[in-house]
Design a protein around this motif. Structure first.
Motif, mmCIF file in Angstrom:
data_model
loop_
_atom_site.group_PDB
_atom_site.id
_atom_site.type_symbol
_atom_site.label_atom_id
_atom_site.label_comp_id
_atom_site.label_asym_id
_atom_site.label_seq_id
_atom_site.Cartn_x
_atom_site.Cartn_y
_atom_site.Cartn_z
ATOM 1 N N ILE A 64 2.979 13.943 -0.052
ATOM 2 C CA ILE A 64 3.732 13.399 1.084
ATOM 3 C C ILE A 64 3.719 11.873 1.028
ATOM 4 O O ILE A 64 4.745 11.211 1.183
ATOM 5 C CB ILE A 64 3.125 13.883 2.419
ATOM 6 C CG1 ILE A 64 3.335 15.392 2.580
ATOM 7 C CG2 ILE A 64 3.736 13.140 3.606
ATOM 8 C CD1 ILE A 64 2.711 15.960 3.833
ATOM 9 N N ILE A 84 6.077 10.528 -1.745
ATOM 10 C CA ILE A 84 7.508 10.684 -1.455
ATOM 11 C C ILE A 84 7.948 9.616 -0.454
ATOM 12 O O ILE A 84 8.934 8.904 -0.666
ATOM 13 C CB ILE A 84 7.803 12.098 -0.905
ATOM 14 C CG1 ILE A 84 7.631 13.138 -2.018
ATOM 15 C CG2 ILE A 84 9.228 12.179 -0.352
ATOM 16 C CD1 ILE A 84 7.850 14.564 -1.565
ATOM 17 N N VAL A 85 7.179 9.476 0.639
ATOM 18 C CA VAL A 85 7.572 8.507 1.664
ATOM 19 C C VAL A 85 7.466 7.084 1.128
ATOM 20 O O VAL A 85 8.329 6.244 1.403
ATOM 21 C CB VAL A 85 6.726 8.695 2.939
ATOM 22 C CG1 VAL A 85 7.099 7.670 3.993
ATOM 23 C CG2 VAL A 85 6.902 10.097 3.489
ATOM 24 N N GLN A 127 10.591 0.072 9.944
ATOM 25 C CA GLN A 127 10.152 0.686 8.692
ATOM 26 C C GLN A 127 9.000 1.650 8.957
ATOM 27 O O GLN A 127 8.957 2.743 8.398
ATOM 28 C CB GLN A 127 9.726 -0.406 7.706
ATOM 29 C CG GLN A 127 9.491 0.132 6.311
ATOM 30 C CD GLN A 127 8.855 -0.904 5.390
ATOM 31 O OE1 GLN A 127 8.068 -1.737 5.822
ATOM 32 N NE2 GLN A 127 9.191 -0.829 4.114
ATOM 33 N N HIS A 171 0.797 -3.044 6.235
ATOM 34 C CA HIS A 171 1.572 -2.873 5.008
ATOM 35 C C HIS A 171 3.042 -2.573 5.271
ATOM 36 O O HIS A 171 3.823 -2.446 4.337
ATOM 37 C CB HIS A 171 0.962 -1.794 4.128
ATOM 38 C CG HIS A 171 0.915 -0.444 4.775
ATOM 39 N ND1 HIS A 171 0.077 -0.145 5.815
ATOM 40 C CD2 HIS A 171 1.622 0.680 4.536
ATOM 41 C CE1 HIS A 171 0.254 1.104 6.172
ATOM 42 N NE2 HIS A 171 1.181 1.624 5.423
ATOM 43 N N PHE A 172 3.421 -2.439 6.544
ATOM 44 C CA PHE A 172 4.842 -2.258 6.855
ATOM 45 C C PHE A 172 5.476 -3.600 7.150
ATOM 46 O O PHE A 172 4.844 -4.503 7.701
ATOM 47 C CB PHE A 172 5.010 -1.326 8.057
ATOM 48 C CG PHE A 172 4.685 0.099 7.755
ATOM 49 C CD1 PHE A 172 5.467 0.830 6.866
ATOM 50 C CD2 PHE A 172 3.595 0.716 8.348
ATOM 51 C CE1 PHE A 172 5.161 2.157 6.579
ATOM 52 C CE2 PHE A 172 3.292 2.031 8.064
ATOM 53 C CZ PHE A 172 4.078 2.748 7.170
ATOM 54 N N VAL A 184 8.575 15.852 5.806
ATOM 55 C CA VAL A 184 8.099 16.414 4.532
ATOM 56 C C VAL A 184 6.949 17.377 4.792
ATOM 57 O O VAL A 184 6.879 18.464 4.202
ATOM 58 C CB VAL A 184 7.680 15.294 3.552
ATOM 59 C CG1 VAL A 184 7.156 15.885 2.259
ATOM 60 C CG2 VAL A 184 8.841 14.373 3.261
ATOM 61 N N LEU A 242 9.141 2.193 0.971
ATOM 62 C CA LEU A 242 8.350 0.970 0.802
ATOM 63 C C LEU A 242 8.682 0.161 -0.446
ATOM 64 O O LEU A 242 7.911 -0.698 -0.858
ATOM 65 C CB LEU A 242 6.847 1.318 0.809
ATOM 66 C CG LEU A 242 6.143 1.133 2.162
ATOM 67 C CD1 LEU A 242 6.728 2.026 3.217
ATOM 68 C CD2 LEU A 242 4.658 1.402 2.034
ATOM 69 N N ASP A 247 0.867 -1.174 0.000
ATOM 70 C CA ASP A 247 0.000 0.000 0.000
ATOM 71 C C ASP A 247 0.908 1.228 0.000
ATOM 72 O O ASP A 247 2.128 1.091 -0.005
ATOM 73 C CB ASP A 247 -0.913 0.006 1.251
ATOM 74 C CG ASP A 247 -2.213 0.769 0.997
ATOM 75 O OD1 ASP A 247 -2.155 1.829 0.346
ATOM 76 O OD2 ASP A 247 -3.276 0.301 1.431
ATOM 77 N N VAL A 248 0.314 2.437 0.002
ATOM 78 C CA VAL A 248 1.125 3.634 0.199
ATOM 79 C C VAL A 248 1.531 3.696 1.679
ATOM 80 O O VAL A 248 0.985 2.969 2.511
ATOM 81 C CB VAL A 248 0.364 4.911 -0.208
ATOM 82 C CG1 VAL A 248 0.160 4.960 -1.697
ATOM 83 C CG2 VAL A 248 -0.957 5.009 0.525
ATOM 84 N N ALA A 249 2.458 4.603 2.009
ATOM 85 C CA ALA A 249 2.993 4.626 3.370
ATOM 86 C C ALA A 249 1.911 4.973 4.395
ATOM 87 O O ALA A 249 1.894 4.438 5.500
ATOM 88 C CB ALA A 249 4.149 5.608 3.465
ATOM 89 N N PHE A 250 1.008 5.904 4.032
ATOM 90 C CA PHE A 250 -0.011 6.349 4.990
ATOM 91 C C PHE A 250 -1.399 6.156 4.389
ATOM 92 O O PHE A 250 -1.974 7.088 3.827
ATOM 93 C CB PHE A 250 0.211 7.820 5.363
ATOM 94 C CG PHE A 250 1.624 8.120 5.769
ATOM 95 C CD1 PHE A 250 2.173 7.546 6.911
ATOM 96 C CD2 PHE A 250 2.412 8.967 5.018
ATOM 97 C CE1 PHE A 250 3.471 7.807 7.284
ATOM 98 C CE2 PHE A 250 3.720 9.242 5.381
ATOM 99 C CZ PHE A 250 4.257 8.662 6.518
ATOM 100 N N PRO A 251 -1.939 4.949 4.501
ATOM 101 C CA PRO A 251 -3.221 4.657 3.841
ATOM 102 C C PRO A 251 -4.363 5.534 4.355
ATOM 103 O O PRO A 251 -5.218 5.956 3.580
ATOM 104 C CB PRO A 251 -3.471 3.194 4.183
ATOM 105 C CG PRO A 251 -2.157 2.640 4.576
ATOM 106 C CD PRO A 251 -1.396 3.764 5.183
ATOM 107 N N ARG A 252 -4.378 5.822 5.666
ATOM 108 C CA ARG A 252 -5.493 6.637 6.181
ATOM 109 C C ARG A 252 -5.400 8.077 5.692
ATOM 110 O O ARG A 252 -6.397 8.720 5.398
ATOM 111 C CB ARG A 252 -5.513 6.586 7.709
ATOM 112 C CG ARG A 252 -6.142 5.301 8.232
ATOM 113 C CD ARG A 252 -6.094 5.231 9.719
ATOM 114 N NE ARG A 252 -4.711 5.232 10.191
ATOM 115 C CZ ARG A 252 -4.349 5.041 11.447
ATOM 116 N NH1 ARG A 252 -5.263 4.861 12.371
ATOM 117 N NH2 ARG A 252 -3.085 5.055 11.799
ATOM 118 N N PHE A 293 9.772 10.421 8.488
ATOM 119 C CA PHE A 293 10.086 11.050 7.213
ATOM 120 C C PHE A 293 8.865 11.819 6.689
ATOM 121 O O PHE A 293 8.981 12.957 6.220
ATOM 122 C CB PHE A 293 10.532 9.974 6.219
ATOM 123 C CG PHE A 293 11.007 10.508 4.905
ATOM 124 C CD1 PHE A 293 11.860 11.582 4.844
ATOM 125 C CD2 PHE A 293 10.597 9.929 3.715
ATOM 126 C CE1 PHE A 293 12.307 12.076 3.634
ATOM 127 C CE2 PHE A 293 11.030 10.413 2.502
ATOM 128 C CZ PHE A 293 11.891 11.486 2.461
#
Lengths: 577, 226
Positions: A198, A201-202, B30, B24-25, B41, A207, A131-136, B37
């Protein structure tokens, strides 16, 4: 295409290619499990989802609705111009129409289009993430988008703003129309854009799957990464600018008002400091799509991978120091004007690097004229015209003549529609089978492409001529002598409208009723095709992919063209055939 | 035998995820690195957001140096100084709360978070009195400016426009920070944080330090430009 023996062994490396073979298929022939039917059922499961793929689809629905509204305004504007003023609307309504067209298309359609729809869907898949780093935060960005869109729609249905999408002061602080709700909408939409930036980028930094080094990333990912940097660095400036404009309008703070010691040109500086980089927020991800399309459909390794990757970053950086070219006639110092003109020419270099590399990739490639490729080729054609006319406009003496004419309108439509929208639509046709597991009717999609291609050029090439003859932009009426050219341009717009309509029907039909396809109908080499089913399962991959080859290693690997075996729906044949 | 085969088939999901690590981590490291990070940003966007106002300050200060010089005397530097002290102390207590979580002294961490909240509140109370005083005297931005004490100065309202926009936006950030701190207090009290997992406290701390840092720039630029 040279194929050596070691390549052939890689192809038959069964365990890896087997990863993209679904565990089982449901009654419709689609893989089971897949994110569409197995990630939770009902509307509520979609509205509360944190799955990047579902969020991409939710963006697809609302952003396309906005594209439709903006498109209706475009057709109204062109219909008005079949003859001098007063065909459909009066001058005030015309001002509102072009403002709404510009504001909706810019803030609600084109900025979120590629990153929020296709980027959300493919970025984690392409780098082998779950998934993306921050799903919420990703889901939040969608709700923020809806909230911002509500303000914009409020402006539209009450007393639509009539300032032009640039909201220049002093007019924007004085007009009686609903400027505040429109600018507040754009301000809020900015946060949605920042959240997406954001996240990307993360995600790209942290990931990536094991083995997915920076230079094994598909160029789409590089482009989205460069875009995210601009989104994060430029959007806050738009935020504060629009906030200042709102404060100016509500509290009369005087910061843009010369009678109170302020300066309206400061507004233009602030605005373009965001909005010029924003132009690259719009075009860069499109360039990423084109890189993927050209390589996939030429079945050839992209020429000059690193140059294409770094030129995205170069464009991102240079984009921050060219904003003054929007203001050559606004009263800057001669030195500033010369500097901005010079730096503007420099943007041509990384853009040209990309175009040359794409063209060179085609050379001796094994080209399939599939529908996405038709869009990619028309991108090359139109973007080159758009880019070169940008060089005309960057030249000071020429710009004084062409400033605020239809030449400008034609130039940025060649870049934004001929470039970004063609890339976006090409990307939709490319990833549609991945999103829905179904293929559209190729004939219908090709006819739609032809209508769009012809209609676009008839509409906007005509406007280059109109502009160079002196027809100013944003004018409600015009002298009789321009009637023929305006009429020609308007007919082009109608043709393009038919094309987009046909495309929408073709794609929508395919999403529900199209022929079921396998994991890799195009024979592509990026992870979303080689390691994920179509549509992908809820957590993307059965196991974290191990990245054995680069995204375009067509010289080392022959990709498997997967078709569903005994799916029971449609008949199997390679989509490229 | 079946037991030994099953984990091998699902290697990816088999390694045990503590409940504070999102699915997902890959692991907690991580996740921590990603959230830190991401916050950095975000702070970049905040710097640029305020950057617009700092640019406006620089331009108008260059155009109207006397105005800024005359008008700034209306501000009480002692209140600004007090608030600077309050905010720096709050950054210290926030940092301490993170440190105490790292060594599993959850209760002390909680007290430090509460202290941070009280100090942030103190800042806002002082700011309230400053604002109320200026409202009373009509030292307001733009067209609402009615103060009569600066007759000799050209366009004195420009200074107050800048003053209210900058301190107002900063104050809004303090208020948002207070909301975040309340959320952290509740979660700390519930025992959600410990030495293995304190990401939300850490990244909120980064935000809080930036809010503090912006004030450290605002204070001399507005109160001490004589």
């Amino acid at each position: 295409m040279a194929v050596n023996n070691s390549a052939t062994t890689t192809v038959q490396d069964a365990p890896r290619s087997a990863l993209a073979v679904p565990a089982s298929r449901d009654s419709k022939g689609l893989p089971h499990p897949n994110y569409l039917s197995d990630g939770g059922k009902g509307l509520w499961s979609w509205l509360t989802t944190v799955d990047h793929k579902r969020i991409g689809i939710m963006y697809l629905i609302v952003v396309m609705a906005m594209f439709f509204v903006g498109g209706i305004y475009a057709l109204l504007i062109r219909a008005e111009h079949f003859a001098p003023g007063g065909q459909l609307m009066n001058a005030d309504q015309y001002n509102q129409a072009f403002t709404m067209h510009g504001a909706i298309m810019t803030f609600l359609f084109i900025i979120p289009s590629i990153p929020a729809i296709l980027g959300n869907f493919v970025l984690p898949l392409q780098i082998g993430a779950k998934d993306v780093a921050f799903p919420r935060l990703n889901l939040a960005s969608w709700y923020v988008y809806m909230f911002g869109a509500a303000f914009a729609v409020y402006s539209l249905v009450t007393n639509a703003a009539d300032t032009g999408w640039t909201f220049y002061t002093p007019y924007s602080t004085e007009t009686g129309t609903a400027v505040i709700s429109m600018t507040l909408g754009a301000f809020i939409l900015g946060f949605s854009s920042i959240f997406t930036g954001i996240n990307f980028i993360v995600t790209v930094h942290k990931l990536r799957a094991p083995g997915m080094t920076w230079f094994k990333m598909p160029l789409m990912v590089w482009a989205l990464y460069a875009t995210a940097i601009i989104q994060v660095l430029a959007t806050p400036i738009l935020g504060i600018t629009l906030l200042l404009l709102i404060l100016e309008r509500v509290f009369g703070v005087g910061i843009f008002d010369p009678s109170m010691g302020g300066d309206p040109v400061l507004y233009q500086h602030f605005f373009w400091f965001y909005s010029h980089p924003a132009v690259y927020i719009m075009i860069l991800p499109g360039m990423g799509i084109i890189s993927d399309l050209i390589a996939t459909f030429s079945h050839r390794k992209i020429f000059g991978y690193k140059f294409v990757a770094f030129s995205s970053l170069a464009i991102a950086l240079v984009s921050f120091i060219v904003w003054g070219h929007h203001m050559f006639t606004s009263g800057q110092s001669e030195f500033a004007v010369m500097l901005f003109s010079f730096i503007t020419f420099m943007v041509g270099i990384p853009s040209a690097i990309k175009v040359f590399n794409w063209t060179t990739t085609l050379y001796k490639g094994s080209i399939s004229f599939s529908v996405p490729m038709l869009y990619a080729l028309s991108f090359l054609f139109k973007f080159t015209i758009g880019g070169l006319t940008g060089i005309f406009l960057g030249a000071l003496s020429v710009d004084i003549h062409l400033h605020d004419t239809y030449f400008i309108v034609a130039h940025f439509h060649y870049v934004m529609v001929g470039g970004t929208v063609m890339a976006f639509v090409g990307g939709l046709h490319y990833w549609w089978p991945k999103m829905f597991g179904r293929m559209y009717n190729r004939t219908a999609a090709t006819i739609a492409w032809a209508f769009v291609f012809v209609g676009f050029n008839v509409t906007f090439f005509t406007q280059f001529i109109l502009g160079s003859q002196g027809m100013p932009r944003r004018y409600w009426t015009f002298p009789e002598e321009f009637t023929r050219l305006h009429g020609f341009s308007s007919w082009g717009a109608m043709i393009m409208g038919v094309g987009f309509g046909l495309m929408a029907i073709t794609l929508a039909w395919a999403a529900f009723r199209g022929r079921v396809v396998g994991s890799n109908p195009w024979g592509a080499l990026t992870l979303e095709w080689t390691h994920a089913t179509s549509p992908p399962e809820p957590h993307n991959f059965p196991a974290t992919p191990d990245v054995a080859h680069g995204p375009y290693d067509y010289d080392k690997v022959i990709p498997r063209v997967d078709e569903p075996a005994n799916a029971g729906v449609g008949h199997a044949r390679p989509a490229n055939a | 035998m079946a037991d030994s085969v099953a984990p091998a088939a699902t290697t990816e999901h088999a390694h045990s995820h503590p409940d504070y690590v999102q699915h997902h981590f890959h692991d907690a490291t991580q996740q921590r690195e990603s959230s830190k990070f991401g916050m950095w940003v975000f702070l970049v966007t905040e710097v640029l957001f305020f950057g617009g106002l700092f640019a406006a300050y620089a331009i108008y200060h260059t155009w109207h140096p006397e105005t800024f010089h005359d008008a700034h005397k209306v501000l009480d530097w002692r209140l600004g100084m007090l608030n600077t002290f309050v905010l720096i102390t709050s950054s210290l207590t926030f940092a301490l709360s993170i440190r105490y979580l790292q060594v599993d002294k959850v209760k002390v961490a909680l007290y430090n978070l509460i202290a941070t909240f009280v100090l942030a509140g103190t800042f806002m109370v002082v700011k309230y009195f400053e604002y109320a005083h200026k409202f009373h005297l009509g030292q307001l931005p733009g067209k609402y400016y009615t103060y009569t004490g600066l007759e000799e100065t050209v366009n004195p309202h420009v200074f107050f426009s800048i003053y209210f926009m900058m301190t107002g936006l900063h104050g809004l950030h303090v208020l948002i920070g207070m909301g975040v701190i309340v959320w952290l207090i509740v979660r700390t009290a519930k025992g959600h944080f410990h030495s293995q997992y304190y990401n939300p406290v850490e990244v909120s701390g980064l935000y809080w330090h930036l809010v503090d840092l912006i004030w450290i720039f605002l204070f001399p630029l507005l109160y001490l430009i004589a």
